[in-house]
Design a protein around this motif. Sequence first.
Motif, PDB file in Angstrom:
ATOM      1  N   LEU A 415     -19.683 -23.286  41.750  1.00 23.14           N
ATOM      2  CA  LEU A 415     -21.130 -23.149  41.930  1.00 23.14           C
ATOM      3  C   LEU A 415     -21.672 -24.209  42.886  1.00 23.14           C
ATOM      4  N   SER A 416     -21.085 -25.414  42.873  1.00 20.64           N
ATOM      5  CA  SER A 416     -21.522 -26.477  43.786  1.00 20.64           C
ATOM      6  C   SER A 416     -21.286 -26.085  45.239  1.00 20.64           C
ATOM      7  N   VAL A 417     -20.120 -25.467  45.502  1.00 16.71           N
ATOM      8  CA  VAL A 417     -19.817 -24.991  46.856  1.00 16.71           C
ATOM      9  C   VAL A 417     -20.825 -23.915  47.278  1.00 16.71           C
ATOM     10  N   LYS A 418     -21.098 -22.983  46.374  1.00 16.72           N
ATOM     11  CA  LYS A 418     -22.059 -21.917  46.669  1.00 16.72           C
ATOM     12  C   LYS A 418     -23.447 -22.493  46.931  1.00 16.72           C
ATOM     13  N   LEU A 419     -23.837 -23.491  46.138  1.00 19.23           N
ATOM     14  CA  LEU A 419     -25.157 -24.089  46.281  1.00 19.23           C
ATOM     15  C   LEU A 419     -25.292 -24.808  47.616  1.00 19.23           C
ATOM     16  N   GLU A 420     -24.223 -25.496  48.035  1.00 16.86           N
ATOM     17  CA  GLU A 420     -24.255 -26.176  49.326  1.00 16.86           C
ATOM     18  C   GLU A 420     -24.449 -25.185  50.466  1.00 16.86           C
ATOM     19  N   SER A 421     -23.776 -24.033  50.364  1.00 14.95           N
ATOM     20  CA  SER A 421     -23.913 -22.981  51.387  1.00 14.95           C
ATOM     21  C   SER A 421     -25.340 -22.429  51.406  1.00 14.95           C
ATOM     22  N   LEU A 422     -25.911 -22.199  50.219  1.00 17.39           N
ATOM     23  CA  LEU A 422     -27.279 -21.676  50.138  1.00 17.39           C
ATOM     24  C   LEU A 422     -28.281 -22.653  50.736  1.00 17.39           C
ATOM     25  N   ARG A 423     -28.076 -23.945  50.470  1.00 10.60           N
ATOM     26  CA  ARG A 423     -28.989 -24.951  51.019  1.00 10.60           C
ATOM     27  C   ARG A 423     -28.916 -24.994  52.541  1.00 10.60           C
ATOM     28  N   ARG A 425     -28.056 -22.500  54.548  1.00  7.12           N
ATOM     29  CA  ARG A 425     -28.691 -21.286  55.074  1.00  7.12           C
ATOM     30  C   ARG A 425     -30.208 -21.369  54.967  1.00  7.12           C
ATOM     31  N   GLU A 426     -30.695 -21.978  53.872  1.00  8.88           N
ATOM     32  CA  GLU A 426     -32.134 -22.143  53.709  1.00  8.88           C
ATOM     33  C   GLU A 426     -32.687 -23.073  54.783  1.00  8.88           C
ATOM     34  N   GLN A 427     -31.944 -24.152  55.085  1.00  6.01           N
ATOM     35  CA  GLN A 427     -32.394 -25.101  56.094  1.00  6.01           C
ATOM     36  C   GLN A 427     -32.423 -24.471  57.479  1.00  6.01           C
ATOM     37  N   ARG A 428     -31.424 -23.617  57.773  1.00  3.49           N
ATOM     38  CA  ARG A 428     -31.390 -22.948  59.077  1.00  3.49           C
ATOM     39  C   ARG A 428     -32.601 -22.027  59.236  1.00  3.49           C
ATOM     40  N   VAL A 433     -38.101 -20.818  61.480  1.00  3.29           N
ATOM     41  CA  VAL A 433     -39.535 -20.591  61.273  1.00  3.29           C
ATOM     42  C   VAL A 433     -40.359 -21.510  62.175  1.00  3.29           C
ATOM     43  N   GLU A 434     -39.868 -22.757  62.358  1.00  3.48           N
ATOM     44  CA  GLU A 434     -40.600 -23.727  63.170  1.00  3.48           C
ATOM     45  C   GLU A 434     -40.497 -23.459  64.660  1.00  3.48           C
ATOM     46  N   THR A 435     -39.444 -22.747  65.089  1.00  5.04           N
ATOM     47  CA  THR A 435     -39.195 -22.607  66.533  1.00  5.04           C
ATOM     48  C   THR A 435     -39.401 -21.194  67.066  1.00  5.04           C
ATOM     49  N   GLU A 436     -39.363 -20.167  66.214  1.00  2.00           N
ATOM     50  CA  GLU A 436     -39.438 -18.790  66.698  1.00  2.00           C
ATOM     51  C   GLU A 436     -40.870 -18.394  67.054  1.00  2.00           C
ATOM     52  N   ASN A 437     -40.977 -17.257  67.756  1.00  2.46           N
ATOM     53  CA  ASN A 437     -42.273 -16.704  68.119  1.00  2.46           C
ATOM     54  C   ASN A 437     -43.018 -16.235  66.864  1.00  2.46           C
ATOM     55  N   ASP A 438     -44.346 -16.110  67.010  1.00  2.94           N
ATOM     56  CA  ASP A 438     -45.166 -15.705  65.865  1.00  2.94           C
ATOM     57  C   ASP A 438     -44.774 -14.340  65.334  1.00  2.94           C
ATOM     58  N   LEU A 445     -39.969 -15.545  57.060  1.00  2.00           N
ATOM     59  CA  LEU A 445     -40.531 -16.040  55.800  1.00  2.00           C
ATOM     60  C   LEU A 445     -40.049 -15.235  54.609  1.00  2.00           C
ATOM     61  N   THR A 446     -39.904 -13.917  54.792  1.00  2.05           N
ATOM     62  CA  THR A 446     -39.380 -13.069  53.713  1.00  2.05           C
ATOM     63  C   THR A 446     -37.951 -13.456  53.376  1.00  2.05           C
ATOM     64  N   ALA A 447     -37.142 -13.660  54.441  1.00  4.24           N
ATOM     65  CA  ALA A 447     -35.743 -14.059  54.227  1.00  4.24           C
ATOM     66  C   ALA A 447     -35.670 -15.442  53.584  1.00  4.24           C
ATOM     67  N   LEU A 448     -36.578 -16.345  54.011  1.00  3.70           N
ATOM     68  CA  LEU A 448     -36.591 -17.698  53.453  1.00  3.70           C
ATOM     69  C   LEU A 448     -36.956 -17.671  51.973  1.00  3.70           C
ATOM     70  N   LYS A 449     -37.928 -16.836  51.607  1.00  2.00           N
ATOM     71  CA  LYS A 449     -38.322 -16.714  50.205  1.00  2.00           C
ATOM     72  C   LYS A 449     -37.150 -16.238  49.355  1.00  2.00           C
ATOM     73  N   SER A 450     -36.417 -15.248  49.862  1.00  2.00           N
ATOM     74  CA  SER A 450     -35.252 -14.721  49.137  1.00  2.00           C
ATOM     75  C   SER A 450     -34.171 -15.789  48.991  1.00  2.00           C
ATOM     76  N   ARG A 451     -33.918 -16.545  50.084  1.00  2.00           N
ATOM     77  CA  ARG A 451     -32.886 -17.579  50.039  1.00  2.00           C
ATOM     78  C   ARG A 451     -33.285 -18.706  49.091  1.00  2.00           C
ATOM     79  N   THR A 452     -34.580 -19.065  49.101  1.00  3.49           N
ATOM     80  CA  THR A 452     -35.057 -20.117  48.200  1.00  3.49           C
ATOM     81  C   THR A 452     -34.893 -19.705  46.742  1.00  3.49           C
TER      82      THR A 452
END
Length: 604
Positions: A415-423, A425-428, A433-438, A445-452
Motif C-alpha cells: 500500500l505504501s508503494v501504491k500511495l507514493e505512486s498516487l501522490r 500522479r496527483e502532484q503532476r 493545472v497551473e500551466t495549462e490553458n484555461d 480538475l475533475t481528474a485531480l479530484k478523482s486522484r485526490t
Amino acid sequence: MTNISKRPAYSYIRMSTEKQIKGDSLRRQLVWSENFAQRHDLELQDTTAFADIGVSAWKGLNRTKGRLGAFIELVRDGTIPSSSYLLIENLDRLSRTTPLEALDLFKEILKLGITVVARGEYGEEEIYTWTSINSNSNQLISTLSSMLRANRESERKSQIIREAFENKRALSRKGVKTNQRPPHWITATKIAKGEFEYSLNDRAPLVQWIFERSADGVGFDKIARDLNARGEATLKPSKQGWFHTSVANIITNRSAIGEYQPYEEVDGTRIARGDPIADYYPPVVTNDLWLRAQKLPHRNRKGGRAGTRFSNLLDGLTSCTHCQSRMYMLCNSRSSKQWQYLVCSGNFRKLTKEVEVEGVKQTVPICTDGTARFRYDLVEQFILDNVMEFGISDHMRIKKADAELKAVDEAIADLSVKLESLRSREQRLLTLVETENDDEIPGLLTALKSRTKERKEAEEQLTTLTHDRDVTMAKQKALDPASAIEVMREQWEASEDDGIRYGLRVRTNTAMREVIDFITFDSIEQTYTVILFGGLRAYKFPNVKFVKGPIKVTPMVVDLTRFAAEMPSHFDIHRADQAGKIPLDPKRRLVNDMLVRKRMKSAS
C-alpha cells in the motif's frame, strides 16, 4: 536549489450547536485561518478535518470525544508533525472548563511542540509556544484570565438554560403543551412561541395493535417477529427491524395513556423531575388496555446485563449456514430449569428482504431453512471438550502471531508503494493545472479530484493497517500460558464468585476469537461446524438436544493443513459485520466440501 517544505498548519473550528453553521461563524474562522497561513508562509491543511460542530467545550467533550482529541493523538503518534501550527479563532474555542482544567489541556498541546495561534477580543493575534508561556508571565496571566472568563460565561449560559427548562416544566404543569418532541405516534404542531398542539398520527393504529397483541397474551418476541414479517417500519427509523426491547419500550411507556414525565439532563443522564403529568398527550390506548398489557408476564425473556456468568461464550463467532445471519440466544422455560438455545436470528425474527424476479420486486424471508434449535449448554461443552487447539502451547500461538504480523507488513509495504505512486500522479496533475490553458483546466480538475479521492482512501487504508499491526504486536507481547482457554475454564468452573466467573468467561471469549474463525450451524443436517486457524482445521458436531446424565460426543475432524498453500491467508477471513452476517468465502466452501466427502466415505 534546495526545496524547503513549509510548516503545516491546522485550523481547529468548534461550534456548540449546528445552528451556528447557518451564521457567519464558520466562514469567519475559515477566512482568518487561510489569511494567517498565507501571511506566515504556512501550508494550511484540510480546513474542516478538525472541526467539532455541535460539540461543547464546557465539559471538555471536544477533548475526550471530539476532533480536538483526535488531533492531539495524531501529534502524539507522529502522524502530525510536532512543528505544526494549530489555528484557533479564540482560546474559548479550545476549552470552557475550569481555568486549571483548561490550562492542563493547553499545556498538553504546547508540550507536544505545537505552536498555537489565537485571536484576541479585538482581533489581535497571539502566538503561544511552550517556551513563550513559560518565559512570558504576562502571556500566562492573560491566558488564565481568558480561560476564567470563558468558563464563567458558559456557567452563566448554563444557568439561563436550566432556568428556561425549569420554566417550561412549570408551564407544562399548568397545562401548557411545551414539549416539541412527543412520542413517535404523536405529532406536535406549533401554535405559539414555545407552545404546541398534539394529535395522533398514522403510527397510532400500529401502537394500538401492539398493545392489543400484548393484552391477548402474545410475547414481546413474537410481536417483534410478526412486525418484521409484515415489513412494518419501526417507530424510530432503523434498518435493524423490531426487537424484544422495541416492543417492551412501547408497552411500558405511560405516554400511551397521555402522561408526560418531565426530565432534566444531569451530566449526560436524564433525571425525572416531579410526578408525571396526566392528560398531557392524547391517549393512544385506554387505561384498561394499558393495564392488561402490563399485567401479563413474559417469562421467556430476561433483560439486563448478560447475566452473572457471561451466558454466550460464543458471542461474535456463530452464524447460520443457510443465510449467514448471526445465531440468536433464546431462553425457553422447561419445568424449573431455564434452557438456552441458539437459533438463526434471520429465521426467528422473520426478517425479510427485497428481491427482483423478472423485473418485479418481491418481499421474501431472509431465511426459511434455519429452523433448528441448538441447545447452548451442550454446544459450549462439546466445543470446549473436543477442540484440542484450546490447549496449544505458547510456541504455536507465537508462530501464528508472527505469520499475521508478516502478512500485515507485506500489505503495508504494497500500500505504501501504491500511495507514493498516487501522490506523484496527483502532484503532476497539480502542475498541469497551473500551466495549462484555461480550456483544459475543467478536465484536469475533475481528474485531480478523482486522484485526490484515491489518495485519501489509500491513506485511510494505510492507517487501518498500521493500527492492525500495532494490535497484532500487542497481542504477541501479551502471550501468557495463564491465559490459555482450558486454564481459564478450570478457574471459572472452580470459582464460586460471580464476578470472577464473569471476568474469566469474557477473557475466554476474547481468546476463542483468536483461535476460532467462525462456527456455522446447519439446520438441515442438524450439525454445527467449528473452523479454526484460517480454515486449517474443522470440527463437526451433531445437534444433541435431550440427554440424561453425562454425555460425550466425538466430532468429525478434518485437517486441512496440507491444503494450506491453496487457501486464502488468515487475513482474508471476514469477521461478522454490523448486521451480524459472515460472508461465505472460499475457505468455508472448501471446509464444507471436505466434510461432505468424509461423511460419504464413512457411509460407504
